[in-house]
Design a protein around this motif. Structure first.
Motif, mmCIF file in Angstrom:
data_model
loop_
_atom_site.group_PDB
_atom_site.id
_atom_site.type_symbol
_atom_site.label_atom_id
_atom_site.label_comp_id
_atom_site.label_asym_id
_atom_site.label_seq_id
_atom_site.Cartn_x
_atom_site.Cartn_y
_atom_site.Cartn_z
ATOM 1 N N CYS A 186 10.439 -1.557 33.777
ATOM 2 C CA CYS A 186 11.256 -0.719 32.906
ATOM 3 C C CYS A 186 11.533 0.604 33.601
ATOM 4 N N LEU A 187 12.813 0.930 33.740
ATOM 5 C CA LEU A 187 13.207 2.185 34.373
ATOM 6 C C LEU A 187 13.382 3.314 33.379
ATOM 7 N N HIS A 205 16.137 1.136 17.147
ATOM 8 C CA HIS A 205 15.866 2.535 17.508
ATOM 9 C C HIS A 205 15.467 2.714 18.980
ATOM 10 N N VAL A 206 15.457 1.661 19.802
ATOM 11 C CA VAL A 206 15.020 1.792 21.194
ATOM 12 C C VAL A 206 16.008 1.063 22.089
ATOM 13 N N THR A 207 16.377 1.724 23.188
ATOM 14 C CA THR A 207 17.225 1.138 24.219
ATOM 15 C C THR A 207 16.511 1.270 25.554
ATOM 16 N N LYS A 208 16.382 0.155 26.278
ATOM 17 C CA LYS A 208 15.649 0.150 27.540
ATOM 18 C C LYS A 208 16.537 -0.363 28.650
ATOM 19 N N VAL A 209 16.332 0.190 29.844
ATOM 20 C CA VAL A 209 17.027 -0.229 31.053
ATOM 21 C C VAL A 209 15.972 -0.753 32.022
ATOM 22 N N MET A 225 5.559 2.150 27.006
ATOM 23 C CA MET A 225 6.768 2.015 27.823
ATOM 24 C C MET A 225 6.975 0.607 28.354
ATOM 25 N N TYR A 226 6.179 -0.331 27.940
ATOM 26 C CA TYR A 226 6.195 -1.633 28.599
ATOM 27 C C TYR A 226 6.863 -2.712 27.775
ATOM 28 N N GLY A 227 7.438 -2.404 26.656
ATOM 29 C CA GLY A 227 8.093 -3.427 25.870
ATOM 30 C C GLY A 227 8.762 -2.831 24.652
#
Length: 990
Positions: free
Chosen positions: A469-470, A457-461, A432-434
């Motif tokens: 990372c939320l 394939h990944v979207t992070k807020v 979950m860290y990058g």
């Protein structure tokens, strides 16, 4: 970062993602011991940090060396500058038993090795011999020897006392050696100390070498010269065998049951404790685990192997002669079950051609046994073995920490074998860290509190303030299991984000729920390369329009409405504009009025179309880029438009008539993104060259160059100037904060010139050292003999840089300033009526000799020797005078001795040939001997006192004695005798 791995759920929101990258470079090598951590960087520097304390390790889940909040790790303990190219390998002798952490070895891609002293913080010497890049370094035999491997296919053993290579390991089957490891037995069960050296090459095999003290240096094995000459008169090979440090034991055994054994090159070899060895191949998801047998088990295995060998030889002798010429049948199996047939010792690649293995000695197959395979979910970049405290009936359990290519960590446990097969189980996954892949796009919320980044394939807020990372999502549609995001934007309210994908879909994601609330699967027939949101007032109502540009040569406009069922936003298609070529980028202007709003569309034909938003009529066509413009950005007042293209240029256009104001050059690769800072004409650009530049569109000049990414930078996002965010293919999201420091453009240009100077030194090969440069000068002048002797294997570890040149200039300037002060003092004394003289304020209120010594102390210890090389003979003579003055007064004894010895050793011929320096040399020799003797006696006296205090403290620790105080210094030398005499005198007086 230093991680504390825990099995089971953990609160990962604390102290994660708070590290601030304060350096523009990236790390390329790492070595750690219990007390220090050494890091190698791409600019050739080495930064040494103090390791975390035990209480800090318990309080933090992860900590960055560059954060420094509450732990003091942000400032390195020392910085070394000895290489001009990126570091490839580091080694600390603190990892060895009974060896202090006092030496550090570093190797770069040019094949040079530098040995550093961590106590004096200087470079000791540079080792020369490898013709390829250094891949690994290992200290052996309590730090007396250094083992190195290189891409030239050679492994060398270096004697650090003699600074020379004592053995070269040549392996014909391994054209390049990519990894190595050194294992030392520390178990009390072993009767003897075992040391094994592992090398992994391109053929997929791991060779094992026995490392021991050369027989010539072993006690009791040294013969007299006459006996040695009589025995080895005609045997040069036996004489070489006495000096061998490494002895070949053969390759590690392979898994016989696994017919598809990986033949790729070995990239990592790791060991743990006294029982485990791990091997990782290139582009592989499998890690091969080997178990180390004890000495008793290895001897029994060797005896069984020799017994089977004798039985086979006996069977061959007992066979009839007529069966010798018969072809071998399917049932005639002469191969051992464990693959220990002697024919396998000499494999097809000829790995052991240069050093065959004696069948009677203990081989690698006798000491090491294949245990099992750990298979990760993705390709493994590196791994680490950890001994588990859990014990089973058969054997202990080992944990394997895998660093995956997806920017994630996985922890596996290899349990005891069941039915001849070890089972690996996944315990923990940290993902979950990058981002697992490069970042393609990013967007900031309207309040600048949230940031959304998109990769494959990944979207992070992210929470910008906490750097954490939320939310992490992997969006998928009904037609495809995963979506490749290319562009993103926040919807008004900052509760939803809209995402454009390579598949041509447009998705709306809910941030709170982490789900897709709306999807337009067939929005475009090609990839959606750009989107933008426009707010406008219509009939006292706020309406929101979304524009998207795609590779299907269409620009589509969508209205954002609220769904009647769930209340979530939905898109309604309103208009479509067909273009002549594929759309690369699309952007709205900043005007709030509908009649003045413009739409900028960049197409693949290297043109930029400016359209009216209400009627979609063409307003301007901007021509100028030789390649397509990949990004466009308007200013707040819509007076300027900046565009960056694949032709490495940035053009600033005037929107009144569409004229080109200027063309900015600076990036060395395609410009990927642009963003104007609000209420200014300054903008930020990103490029595939890995840099971010800050431009002034009014003055047409570059103000700042921000370097920090190690790969292409694909996107930037700016606020009103408080900070800038950037994301690239190195999977990093970097935040650049504005400080209160004033930027001077001239100083930035000077800094860029200094970087070009350092780069020129790197291109010219100044990494070889001073001795090689002097040899080249002699060769050019014709002073070097054609029949020159063999090249030296070591030289001084110095590197010419801008810092060393400036430090040398400071020394010369300080010497001249001190001479002027002495002249003023002498002139003042000659005056008949002397007046009160004012000291030179540039000397900071110090005497001339003290001022020169202060300058020498302010120069970094690692740069001092290179700085002294710049001095001329005239300045050296003056420096000797001030050193003599300082030594007479007992100031800076260690520093003065070091400077004097280095100058004499470097300029020996010139100094001896100068008659005026003979008297200062004699005085220096006398003072150096005197002061060093005093320092030695003082240190010896203090050490003896400390030992005596420790003995007394140990005696009084358990029991309390009420006796009268007695002299603790008795029997420790001159000072103790004086103390005893004083005590006896007091007793006589009583």
């Amino acid at each position: 970062c230093q991680w504390v791995l825990k099995v089971g759920p953990a609160d990962t929101s604390k102290n994660v993602g708070t590290g601030q990258a304060l350096t523009p470079d990236h790390m390329t090598a790492l070595a750690a011991s219990k007390s220090i951590i050494a890091t190698g960087w791409n600019n050739g520097s080495i930064r040494v940090f103090d390791s975390l304390k035990e209480e800090d390790r318990k309080n933090t889940l992860a900590h960055s060396l560059l954060d420094g909040k509450g732990s003091g790790l942000s400032d390195p303990r020392v910085v070394f500058q000895g290489h001009s190219t990126a570091l490839e390998a580091l080694a600390l002798d603190g990892d060895l038993p009974s060896s202090p952490s006092g030496k550090l070895a570093s190797g770069c891609g040019k094949g040079t090795i530098v040995v550093w002293d961590l106590v004096s913080e200087t470079g000791l010497y540079r080792l020369l011999g490898h013709k390829g890049g250094i891949t690994s370094l290992q200290f052996a035999l309590d730090g007396k020897y250094l083992l190195s491997t290189s891409l030239d296919g050679l492994a060398k053993a270096w004697d650090l006392e003699g600074q020379c290579c004592v053995q070269t390991l040549m392996m014909s089957g391994q054209a390049q050696i990519w990894s190595s490891a050194l294992w030392n037995s520390k178990s009390a069960n072993d009767e003897e100390q075992r040391s094994r050296f592992f090398t992994g090459g391109v053929n997929g095999q791991v060779m094992v070498w026995k490392v021991e003290q050369p027989k010539r240096k072993q006690e009791g094995s040294v013969e007299t010269a006459s006996e040695s000459d009589a025995i080895n008169l005609d045997s040069k090979e036996d004489d070489d065998a006495l000096d061998r440090l490494c002895h070949c034991m053969g390759p590690l055994p392979i898994d016989i049951t696994n017919t598809a054994m990986n033949q790729e090159r070995i990239v990592a070899i790791r060991h743990c404790g006294q029982k485990w060895i791990g091997v990782l191949h290139h582009q592989s998801r499998s890690i091969y685990i080997y178990q180390i047998r004890t000495i008793q088990e290895s001897q029994r295995k060797r005896q069984r192997r020799l017994r089977r060998r004798r039985e086979k030889e006996q069977q061959k002798e007992d066979k009839p002669e007529e069966t010798k010429g018969r072809k071998r049948g399917l049932l005639d199996d002469d191969v051992d079950d464990d693959g220990s047939d002697d024919e396998k010792d000499h494999n097809e690649d000829g790995v052991l051609a240069s050093s065959s293995v004696d069948v009677d000695i203990i081989k690698a197959s006798d000491e090491f046994e294949f245990y099992g395979i750990v298979r990760a979910s993705h390709k493994v970049k590196d791994f680490l073995l950890i001994s588990s405290q859990k014990q089973t009936k058969r054997s202990s359990v080992v944990k394997v920490v895998c660093a995956l290519s997806t920017n994630a960590l996985e922890v596996y446990t290899l349990n005891a074998p069941q039915k001849d097969a070890a089972i690996s189980e996944k315990q923990v996954t940290l993902d979950m860290y990058g981002h697992p892949t490069g970042i393609r796009a990013m967007a900031l919320s309207s309040d600048h509190a949230l940031c959304c980044t998109v990769s494959k394939h990944v979207t992070k807020v992210w929470n910008v303030a906490r750097r954490s990372c939320l939310l992490s999502m992997s969006p998928s549609t009904t037609s495809s299991s995963s979506c490749y995001g290319l562009c993103v934007a926040f919807l008004p309210g900052n509760t939803h984000i809209v995402l454009g994908t390579r598949e041509g879909s447009i998705l709306i994601l809910d941030i709170q729920g982490g789900t897709i609330v709306y999807e337009e699967t067939k929005a475009h027939n090609g990839a959606v390369w750009g989107l933008d949101i426009y707010r406008h007032q219509h009939d006292d109502q706020m309406s929101i329009t979304l524009v998207t540009g795609s590779a299907d040569k269409c620009v589509k406009f969508w209205d954002l409405e609220e769904s009647e069922e769930g209340g979530h936003p939905v898109l309604v298609h309103t208009r479509t504009l067909e273009m002549s070529d594929e759309v690369v980028a699309v952007k709205y202007s900043s005007q709030s009025s509908t009649s003045k709003t413009l739409v900028f569309v960049s197409t693949l034909d290297s043109t930029i179309k400016v359209l009216f938003e209400d009627s979609l009529k063409l307003f301007l066509s901007l021509y100028g880029h030789s390649l397509p413009a990949l990004c466009v950005a308007p200013s707040d007042d819509d007076a300027l438009l900046a565009s960056g293209g694949a032709d490495k240029t940035i053009k600033v256009w005037g929107l009144d008539f569409g004229d080109t104001h200027c063309t900015l050059h600076g990036h060395s690769d395609s410009v990927t993104d642009l963003a104007f800072i609000r209420r200014t004409h300054c903008f930020v650009s990103s490029s595939k060259d890995g840099s971010i530049r800050y431009w002034d569109a009014d003055r047409f000049q570059c103000i700042l160059v921000l370097e920090g990414h190690s790969a292409e930078v694909n996107c930037v996002a700016v606020t009103n100037g408080a900070f800038v965010l950037s994301g690239g293919m190195d999977r990093q999201v970097r935040i650049w904060e504005r400080t209160r420091d004033i930027v001077f453009v001239e100083e930035e240009h000077e800094r860029m010139l200094e970087q070009q100077f350092d780069a020129q030194l790197t291109t010219n090969g100044d990494d070889r050292g001073t001795l090689s440069l002097l040899n080249d000068k002699q060769r050019r002048e014709g002073e070097q003999d054609k029949q020159q002797e063999e090249k030296p294997q070591s030289e001084t570890a110095v590197k010419k840089s801008v810092l060393s040149v400036s430090s040398g200039d400071r020394i010369m300037e300080g010497l001249e300033r001190a001479d002027e002060e002495l002249s003023e003092i002498a002139r003042h004394k000659k005056n008949i009526e002397p007046k009160q003289r004012q000291n030179n304020p540039l000397l900071l209120g110090l005497e001339p000799a003290q001022y020169v010594l202060w300058i020498l102390r302010t120069i970094p210890s690692a740069e001092l020797e290179q700085s002294l090389l710049i001095l001329s003979l005239k300045h050296i003579e003056r420096l000797f005078y001030y050193l003599i003055v300082s030594l007479k007064r007992g100031r800076g004894v260690e520093l003065c001795c070091r400077v004097a010895i280095f100058l004499v050793a470097t300029h020996q011929r010139q100094i001896v040939a100068t008659s005026s320096l003979l008297t200062p040399l004699r005085e220096l020799r006398r003072l150096i001997r005197l002061r060093l003797t005093e320092s030695r006696d003082k240190i010896g006296f203090n050490l003896a006192a400390l030992r005596r205090i420790a003995i007394i403290h140990q005696q009084n620790k358990a029991t309390f004695t009420g006796d009268e105080p007695h002299d603790i210094w008795a029997g420790l030398g001159l000072g103790s005798d004086v103390a005893a005499a004083l005590q006896s005198r007091r007793q006589n007086q009583k």
